[in-house]
Structures are given as structure tokens and as C-alpha cells.
Design a protein around this motif. Structure first.
Motif, mmCIF file in Angstrom:
data_model
loop_
_atom_site.group_PDB
_atom_site.id
_atom_site.type_symbol
_atom_site.label_atom_id
_atom_site.label_comp_id
_atom_site.label_asym_id
_atom_site.label_seq_id
_atom_site.Cartn_x
_atom_site.Cartn_y
_atom_site.Cartn_z
ATOM 1 N N ARG A 101 0.837 -1.198 0.000
ATOM 2 C CA ARG A 101 0.000 0.000 0.000
ATOM 3 C C ARG A 101 0.870 1.245 0.000
ATOM 4 N NH1 ARG A 101 -4.502 1.958 3.748
ATOM 5 N NH2 ARG A 101 -5.223 3.718 2.505
ATOM 6 N N LEU A 102 1.906 1.251 0.806
ATOM 7 C CA LEU A 102 2.819 2.398 0.839
ATOM 8 C C LEU A 102 3.417 2.628 -0.542
ATOM 9 C CD1 LEU A 102 4.775 1.831 4.177
ATOM 10 C CD2 LEU A 102 3.024 3.546 3.709
ATOM 11 N N TYR A 103 3.677 1.540 -1.197
ATOM 12 C CA TYR A 103 4.247 1.657 -2.547
ATOM 13 C C TYR A 103 3.236 2.250 -3.520
ATOM 14 C CZ TYR A 103 5.744 0.318 -7.186
ATOM 15 O OH TYR A 103 6.064 0.339 -8.513
ATOM 16 N N GLU A 104 2.028 1.743 -3.457
ATOM 17 C CA GLU A 104 1.029 2.227 -4.411
ATOM 18 C C GLU A 104 0.679 3.682 -4.151
ATOM 19 O OE1 GLU A 104 -2.104 -0.692 -4.473
ATOM 20 O OE2 GLU A 104 -1.017 -1.863 -5.972
ATOM 21 N N LEU A 105 0.876 4.115 -2.932
ATOM 22 C CA LEU A 105 0.608 5.513 -2.596
ATOM 23 C C LEU A 105 1.840 6.386 -2.794
ATOM 24 C CD1 LEU A 105 -1.554 4.944 0.574
ATOM 25 C CD2 LEU A 105 -2.330 5.856 -1.617
ATOM 26 N N HIS A 106 2.899 5.780 -3.340
ATOM 27 C CA HIS A 106 4.127 6.515 -3.621
ATOM 28 C C HIS A 106 4.809 7.049 -2.373
ATOM 29 C CE1 HIS A 106 3.049 6.135 -7.784
ATOM 30 N NE2 HIS A 106 1.895 6.723 -7.559
ATOM 31 N N VAL A 107 4.554 6.406 -1.248
ATOM 32 C CA VAL A 107 5.298 6.787 -0.045
ATOM 33 C C VAL A 107 6.711 6.214 -0.145
ATOM 34 C CG1 VAL A 107 5.477 6.492 2.451
ATOM 35 C CG2 VAL A 107 3.255 6.952 1.394
ATOM 36 N N VAL A 108 6.794 5.018 -0.669
ATOM 37 C CA VAL A 108 8.113 4.426 -0.916
ATOM 38 C C VAL A 108 8.202 4.009 -2.381
ATOM 39 C CG1 VAL A 108 8.358 3.555 1.432
ATOM 40 C CG2 VAL A 108 7.334 2.097 -0.324
ATOM 41 N N ASP A 109 9.413 3.934 -2.874
ATOM 42 C CA ASP A 109 9.550 3.444 -4.240
ATOM 43 C C ASP A 109 9.742 1.929 -4.203
ATOM 44 O OD1 ASP A 109 12.216 2.811 -3.750
ATOM 45 O OD2 ASP A 109 12.939 4.731 -4.486
ATOM 46 N N VAL A 110 9.913 1.359 -5.371
ATOM 47 C CA VAL A 110 9.913 -0.092 -5.439
ATOM 48 C C VAL A 110 11.056 -0.712 -4.635
ATOM 49 C CG1 VAL A 110 11.211 -0.163 -7.597
ATOM 50 C CG2 VAL A 110 9.693 -2.031 -7.008
ATOM 51 N N ASN A 111 12.216 -0.102 -4.685
ATOM 52 C CA ASN A 111 13.345 -0.677 -3.953
ATOM 53 C C ASN A 111 13.168 -0.555 -2.456
ATOM 54 O OD1 ASN A 111 14.643 -1.464 -6.224
ATOM 55 N ND2 ASN A 111 16.046 0.267 -6.310
ATOM 56 N N GLU A 112 12.622 0.560 -2.043
ATOM 57 C CA GLU A 112 12.384 0.744 -0.623
ATOM 58 C C GLU A 112 11.357 -0.279 -0.133
ATOM 59 O OE1 GLU A 112 13.399 5.451 -1.060
ATOM 60 O OE2 GLU A 112 11.333 4.828 -0.743
ATOM 61 N N ALA A 113 10.342 -0.489 -0.935
ATOM 62 C CA ALA A 113 9.321 -1.466 -0.566
ATOM 63 C C ALA A 113 9.944 -2.856 -0.433
ATOM 64 C CB ALA A 113 8.206 -1.480 -1.601
ATOM 65 N N ARG A 114 10.822 -3.166 -1.343
ATOM 66 C CA ARG A 114 11.471 -4.477 -1.280
ATOM 67 C C ARG A 114 12.308 -4.619 -0.020
ATOM 68 N NH1 ARG A 114 13.388 -3.892 -7.290
ATOM 69 N NH2 ARG A 114 11.719 -4.959 -8.425
ATOM 70 N N LEU A 115 12.997 -3.556 0.317
ATOM 71 C CA LEU A 115 13.789 -3.591 1.544
ATOM 72 C C LEU A 115 12.881 -3.844 2.741
ATOM 73 C CD1 LEU A 115 16.268 -0.607 1.080
ATOM 74 C CD2 LEU A 115 16.848 -3.017 1.309
ATOM 75 N N MET A 116 11.773 -3.169 2.743
ATOM 76 C CA MET A 116 10.860 -3.320 3.866
ATOM 77 C C MET A 116 10.341 -4.751 3.954
ATOM 78 S SD MET A 116 8.868 0.315 3.585
ATOM 79 C CE MET A 116 7.865 0.135 5.037
#
Lengths: 155, 155
Positions: A101-116
Motif C-alpha cells: 500500500r505504501l508503494y502504491e501511494l508513492h510513499v516508498v519506491d519499489v526498492n524501498e518497498a522491497r527492503l521493507m
DNA sequence: GGTATAATGGTCAAAAATAGTCAGACAGGA
DNA sequence: TCCTGTCTGACTATTTTTGACCATTATACC
């Protein structure tokens, strides 16, 4: 060869790019994709959950429908609701949904989401080990590996 | 004498000569080589490990896959040394030092580094709690807060 | 207005499609 | 012989897909 579910998800999300809601006919959609009607329910349940930022409403009977609504909220509200949703403990699937959800809302980018996702993966947080440092080591290993995967991928 | 494993290894490596990644179907591959499916896992585990310079990702279920990613020699060295340095357990300060190194080497950008630090912070990994999910919740909360800090900060 | 019927959508469990793990058999070399 | 690396099979885990059966609602007909 993405799974059928992925195609249906894509289809619905495309309909949601401009608008914040779509109305579907379950049976028509199933017909269009040549699948069981319940397949649609499966996609709605797994890809359009509240954790992922969607609401689904429906009505049966004559001229029934399925309505998918993309939730929008201010940053403050969003942060609050996410923290509340996480609560005192959370399983891996729900955690992933929140990150997505954070990714789809552009709070994080794809790499950040993966890290999370790496940080909260079952792999990273393997228990029976009982020291803080051991857990941290496990988490960090996952993060390092993921960081390398990100790098190979490019943004 | 050229063991089956060697043939499978050769096969996968050939697929990796041009590209830096391949996607396989475990069962198809096993079928092709007329062996047990688990043989594929054996080859992946023994010949495509991190220290040999490969990353492996996979997904089960309908249209599942196994993905093998080749990384460069220098990256292998770096990744290997970092993982070794982390070892079985690591304190917060040393963990931060490793993340800083990843940042200086441009493996991660500033926001990614911050996320990683959030994930391994003492705050995130508070013990006396003894369930996997509770730990994960704690980690994820830190990540979410940090993601928002990042956003306010801008890159 | 009350009912029957058709038109929708929902649920759940089972099957199908994948992949992972692990203990032990096997085989060849030190 | 004993050790080590291969290989297999049985069992497990995950994800998707389907089908049979259930629930609700609009509407047509009396």
C-alpha cells in the motif's frame, strides 16, 4: 505467463487509474476472462483488501454489482491508520499488504518497498533465537541481500 | 561421471551467458533432465549460492517460477564480506556501520539506508517480547515511521 | 401487495499447479 | 572402510482455479 489472477488484478487497477472507483459485473468479468465467477472473488479478496487500500462493496440480485473503491487519505490519517492496523503484532501477509500500500501511494519506491519486505520476511525474523543481536543480524542479512537484488534490478 | 548436477548447472549457466537472470520452471527442468524435482533445489543450493555469485528467488502456486540472478565478481566479494562480517549476531553500532558502507558504495541511496537503519534499530528490535509477530510488528512500525520521515525530507 | 422467478453476487472446500525440505540411499574416492 | 557429494522420494507449503451450493434482490405476474 502471469497468472489469471494477476491479469484480472491488472484489469481492475487499470480501470482505477483515473477514477477512484469502478463498478463491475462479477459474471461479465468472469465471462470475459473465461473463468469461474468465484475467481473474481478470489482476486478481490487477495488483491483489493483493506490493508492494500481498497474497499469492496457489492449487491446481489437483479442489476447487482461489485464496486471497488481506492481509499485516499491525508498523510497523517494514513500513518495513523497504518500504525493502528499493525498493532502489537502482525503476520507476514498483512505486513506485506501494508508495504504494498505504501508503494502504491508513492510513499516508498519499489526498492524501498522491497527492503521493507525483506525486513519483515519470515526469513529475516526467525525465532527460536533469543538474543536481540541475533535477530538483528538475521534482519540485516536479509536487507543486504535485498539491497543487492535491488541494485541488479535497476529502478 | 559428469554428474547430473553438473549438467543441470551447465544448462542454467548457459542460459545466463547473455542475460544476468533466467526464469525456470522447477518441474519442467526436472522433467527435462528426468530427475526428481528436488534435484533442482540441490543444484541451486550447491551451485548457485550467494558466495558463488548467484541470487535465487522463487514463487509457488499457479504460474510459479524459480529465478536465478547472476551478480558481478566484485559484488560477490563485497556481499560475501558483508555477510561474513554480520555473522550470527551483531550490535546496533556495527549494523549501522555496515549500512553506512552500503550507502558510501552507492548500493543504497539515503532513504534506503534510513529504512535499513530503522529496521535494525534498538527501537525496532525490542526483546522481552517473545512472538515472531510481535517482533515483526515492532520492526514494521519503525519502517513505516521512517518512510514518512523520508517523504517529508525529500531525496 | 404478495409471491415466484430470474438475475446477481458470496462462500467454502477441494483440486490443481507450483515450489521447498529433509532424511536416507547410493556411489566413488581418500 | 569412511567420508563426502549426489540423488531420490515422501511429505510439506503456497498460490491459484474451479465447482457445487447458498443468499439476496429486482421484477413480473397475479
Amino acid at each position: 505467463m502471469a497468472a489469471l489472477s494477476d491479469a484480472i488484478e491488472r484489469f481492475i487497477k487499470d480501470l482505477l487509474t483515473d477514477d477512484t472507483r469502478v463498478e463491475l459485473k462479477r459474471n461479465e468479468l468472469a465471462q470475459y476472462f473465461g473463468c469461474a465467477n468465484s475467481q473474481i472473488n478470489y482476486v478481490l479478496a487477495t488483491r483489493f483488501s483493506v490493508d492494500r487500500g481498497y474497499l469492496v462493496e457489492s449487491r446481489r440480485g437483479g442489476s447487482g454489482y461489485v464496486r471497488v473503491i481506492r481509499i485516499s487519505a491525508s498523510d497523517v490519517e494514513l500513518l495513523g491508520s497504518l500504525l493502528q492496523r499493525i498493532g502489537g503484532e502482525i503476520g507476514e501477509e498483512n505486513a506485506k499488504a501494508i508495504i504494498l500500500r505504501l508503494y502504491e501511494l508513492h510513499v516508498v519506491d519499489v526498492n524501498e518497498a522491497r527492503l521493507m519486505q525483506a525486513a519483515v520476511s519470515a526469513e529475516a525474523i526467525s525465532l527460536p533465537i533469543s538474543s536481540k543481536d541475533m535477530i538483528r543480524a538475521s534482519v540485516l542479512k536479509s536487507l543486504v541481500v535485498q539491497a543487492f537484488k535491488n541494485m541488479r534490478e535497476g529502478k
